[in-house]
Design a protein around this motif. Sequence first.
Motif, mmCIF file in Angstrom:
data_model
loop_
_atom_site.group_PDB
_atom_site.id
_atom_site.type_symbol
_atom_site.label_atom_id
_atom_site.label_comp_id
_atom_site.label_asym_id
_atom_site.label_seq_id
_atom_site.Cartn_x
_atom_site.Cartn_y
_atom_site.Cartn_z
ATOM 1 N N ILE A 175 0.970 -1.619 0.012
ATOM 2 C CA ILE A 175 -0.841 -0.248 0.073
ATOM 3 C C ILE A 175 1.257 0.946 0.180
ATOM 4 C CG2 ILE A 175 0.192 -0.259 2.357
ATOM 5 C CD1 ILE A 175 -3.186 1.701 0.029
ATOM 6 N N ASP A 176 0.979 2.131 -0.653
ATOM 7 C CA ASP A 176 1.474 3.235 -0.828
ATOM 8 C C ASP A 176 0.871 3.951 0.141
ATOM 9 O OD1 ASP A 176 2.368 6.105 -0.918
ATOM 10 O OD2 ASP A 176 2.459 5.666 -3.124
ATOM 11 N N THR A 177 1.434 4.182 1.587
ATOM 12 C CA THR A 177 1.218 5.189 2.518
ATOM 13 C C THR A 177 1.297 7.125 2.764
ATOM 14 O OG1 THR A 177 3.107 5.055 3.495
ATOM 15 C CG2 THR A 177 1.028 3.288 4.282
ATOM 16 N N ASP A 178 2.209 6.906 1.649
ATOM 17 C CA ASP A 178 2.038 8.587 0.692
ATOM 18 C C ASP A 178 0.372 9.209 0.409
ATOM 19 O OD1 ASP A 178 4.492 8.796 2.197
ATOM 20 O OD2 ASP A 178 5.578 8.408 0.300
ATOM 21 N N VAL A 179 -0.096 8.327 -1.162
ATOM 22 C CA VAL A 179 -1.093 8.546 -1.211
ATOM 23 C C VAL A 179 -2.363 7.967 0.054
ATOM 24 C CG1 VAL A 179 -3.084 7.674 -2.827
ATOM 25 C CG2 VAL A 179 -0.385 7.929 -3.517
ATOM 26 N N TYR A 180 -2.286 7.010 0.577
ATOM 27 C CA TYR A 180 -3.564 6.701 1.208
ATOM 28 C C TYR A 180 -3.080 6.829 2.774
ATOM 29 C CZ TYR A 180 -5.696 3.977 -2.738
ATOM 30 O OH TYR A 180 -6.438 4.140 -4.025
ATOM 31 N N ARG A 181 -3.380 8.368 2.849
ATOM 32 C CA ARG A 181 -2.937 8.775 4.246
ATOM 33 C C ARG A 181 -4.153 9.532 4.994
ATOM 34 N NH1 ARG A 181 -2.293 12.245 0.568
ATOM 35 N NH2 ARG A 181 -2.603 14.509 0.337
ATOM 36 N N PRO A 182 -4.677 10.084 6.082
ATOM 37 C CA PRO A 182 -5.764 9.895 6.648
ATOM 38 C C PRO A 182 -5.915 11.885 6.181
ATOM 39 C CG PRO A 182 -4.494 9.452 8.350
ATOM 40 C CD PRO A 182 -3.779 9.066 7.384
ATOM 41 N N ARG A 369 -3.588 2.210 11.232
ATOM 42 C CA ARG A 369 -2.432 2.912 9.591
ATOM 43 C C ARG A 369 -1.221 2.691 10.787
ATOM 44 N NH1 ARG A 369 -1.394 6.026 5.756
ATOM 45 N NH2 ARG A 369 0.244 7.546 6.346
ATOM 46 N N GLU A 370 -0.632 2.775 11.245
ATOM 47 C CA GLU A 370 0.018 2.246 11.824
ATOM 48 C C GLU A 370 0.659 0.720 11.686
ATOM 49 O OE1 GLU A 370 2.856 0.643 16.427
ATOM 50 O OE2 GLU A 370 0.888 0.420 16.031
ATOM 51 N N ARG A 371 0.127 -0.438 11.312
ATOM 52 C CA ARG A 371 0.044 -1.550 10.600
ATOM 53 C C ARG A 371 0.467 -1.286 9.189
ATOM 54 N NH1 ARG A 371 0.465 -7.101 10.393
ATOM 55 N NH2 ARG A 371 -0.974 -7.958 9.412
ATOM 56 N N ALA A 372 -0.467 -0.664 8.068
ATOM 57 C CA ALA A 372 -0.471 -0.823 7.102
ATOM 58 C C ALA A 372 1.179 0.264 6.432
ATOM 59 C CB ALA A 372 -1.183 0.155 7.165
ATOM 60 N N VAL A 373 1.767 1.605 7.149
ATOM 61 C CA VAL A 373 2.782 1.751 7.349
ATOM 62 C C VAL A 373 4.299 1.023 7.634
ATOM 63 C CG1 VAL A 373 4.930 3.006 7.942
ATOM 64 C CG2 VAL A 373 2.150 3.804 7.546
ATOM 65 N N GLN A 374 3.733 -0.046 8.584
ATOM 66 C CA GLN A 374 5.403 -0.630 9.008
ATOM 67 C C GLN A 374 4.916 -1.694 8.230
ATOM 68 O OE1 GLN A 374 4.787 -1.248 13.736
ATOM 69 N NE2 GLN A 374 5.534 1.069 14.048
ATOM 70 N N ASP A 375 4.391 -2.842 8.412
ATOM 71 C CA ASP A 375 4.634 -4.095 7.450
ATOM 72 C C ASP A 375 3.394 -4.096 6.361
ATOM 73 O OD1 ASP A 375 4.746 -4.777 10.503
ATOM 74 O OD2 ASP A 375 3.372 -5.425 10.909
ATOM 75 N N PHE A 376 3.470 -3.403 4.987
ATOM 76 C CA PHE A 376 3.008 -3.380 3.886
ATOM 77 C C PHE A 376 3.613 -2.679 3.106
ATOM 78 C CE2 PHE A 376 -0.369 -5.954 6.458
ATOM 79 C CZ PHE A 376 -0.048 -6.772 5.650
ATOM 80 N N SER A 377 4.224 -2.388 2.421
ATOM 81 C CA SER A 377 5.133 -1.481 1.068
ATOM 82 C C SER A 377 5.494 -1.799 -0.339
ATOM 83 C CB SER A 377 6.729 -0.830 1.666
ATOM 84 O OG SER A 377 7.022 -1.880 1.323
ATOM 85 N N TRP A 378 4.994 -1.660 -0.917
ATOM 86 C CA TRP A 378 5.430 -1.917 -2.530
ATOM 87 C C TRP A 378 6.617 -2.207 -2.457
ATOM 88 C CZ3 TRP A 378 2.168 -4.031 -4.215
ATOM 89 C CH2 TRP A 378 0.916 -4.354 -5.033
ATOM 90 N N ASP A 379 8.339 -1.759 -1.752
ATOM 91 C CA ASP A 379 9.105 -1.537 -2.152
ATOM 92 C C ASP A 379 9.507 -2.853 -1.638
ATOM 93 O OD1 ASP A 379 9.496 0.753 -2.979
ATOM 94 O OD2 ASP A 379 10.161 1.573 -1.744
#
Length: 396
Positions: A175-182, A369-379
Amino acid sequence: MRVDLLTREYPPEVYGGAGVHAAELTRALRRHADVRVRCFGQDRSEPGTSAYDTPHDLEDANAALRFLGAGLRIAADCAGSDLVHSHTWYTNMAGDLAARLHGIPHVMTMHSLEPLRPWKAEQLGGGYALSSWMERTPALSADALIAVSAAMRADILTAYPEVSPDRIHVIHNGIDTDVYRPDHGTQALEELGIDPDRPIVLFVGRVTRQKGLPHLLRAAFQLRPHAQLVLCCGQPDTPEIAAEVAGLVDGLGKVRQGVHRIDAMVEPALLRQLLTHATAFVCPSMYEPMGIVNLEAMACGTAVVATAVGGIPEVVEHGRTGLLVPYEQRPDGTGEPADPEQLALELAMAVNLLLDDPDLAEKYGLAGRERAVQDFSWDLAARRTLEVYRGRSAAV
């Protein structure tokens, strides 16, 4: 290393999670390799991307046959590649043919499995037998299979027991947490007539048996009356499910206020605001190998209520980032509940728990949000995909 990545969906023509996956994985992979995208649809302006129409002389043929015809052209154009990577049955056969024709490895990412989607016979008719063949044949011969979840890996081994377990690699979607953010803005909500000061229960997905929308709509009759229900609906698969959903929405609108239906794919900017303001995002899927949409919700700080099917429990942590609703499935392979009324009740109870306790919903959202940032990334997904490539190709 040149990789030809084959996918039906690619921006701007994206309607589901596989298209999001193909776009984001390509972006991350291109930092490390020469990735040529071959997709279906209209011409793309993006460098290194080629689009293919289905053959004109097959315009009146079954949809599965049209995709197979386009796949022949794709296979021919993969000449010069070091490896071909196909996504979904639409392009799996093209990948298989390209590998045989050009003597290169074929990697398949399995986003779903045709044997586990029998309702598609309602959509494709005899084309379902063809789409199943277009998935099975490459799966048995591909050099490597990538499963988007551990649950998907188990399903592959069940559906295709001939496949050696050591050829299957689990790589979760990112998940791109820069695109998908509060995003606490309200302009998009107000333009749609949604009250940002009232609780929102949100659904985003295609109108298909797989996504389970009718079960959420039946549950909605039991939701707290002050909550709004916002439905972001993709194009229906069939006239039958379109009519079923329309009837349920109409009936719901007669007994409660604040039912909003948006019949279009939602742009990320609008989706961010909808997700951010939602008390609960609901994913009532009958079949979901991974579910990127749940990651999108979590990345926006939103609590998730979801059925405990497929790879969803690998994303949504029950009691930490949301609530999971288990149910007994019918023994016919459709994933449909043995007791639909009980499933509707359980979904309503889970959503109402969050509506009654906004602090708990907020707590789940922050943890999501914390889990998405820490555990899932496209890189991370790209690095693991490259490891699979390197294990199957001499070109690095």
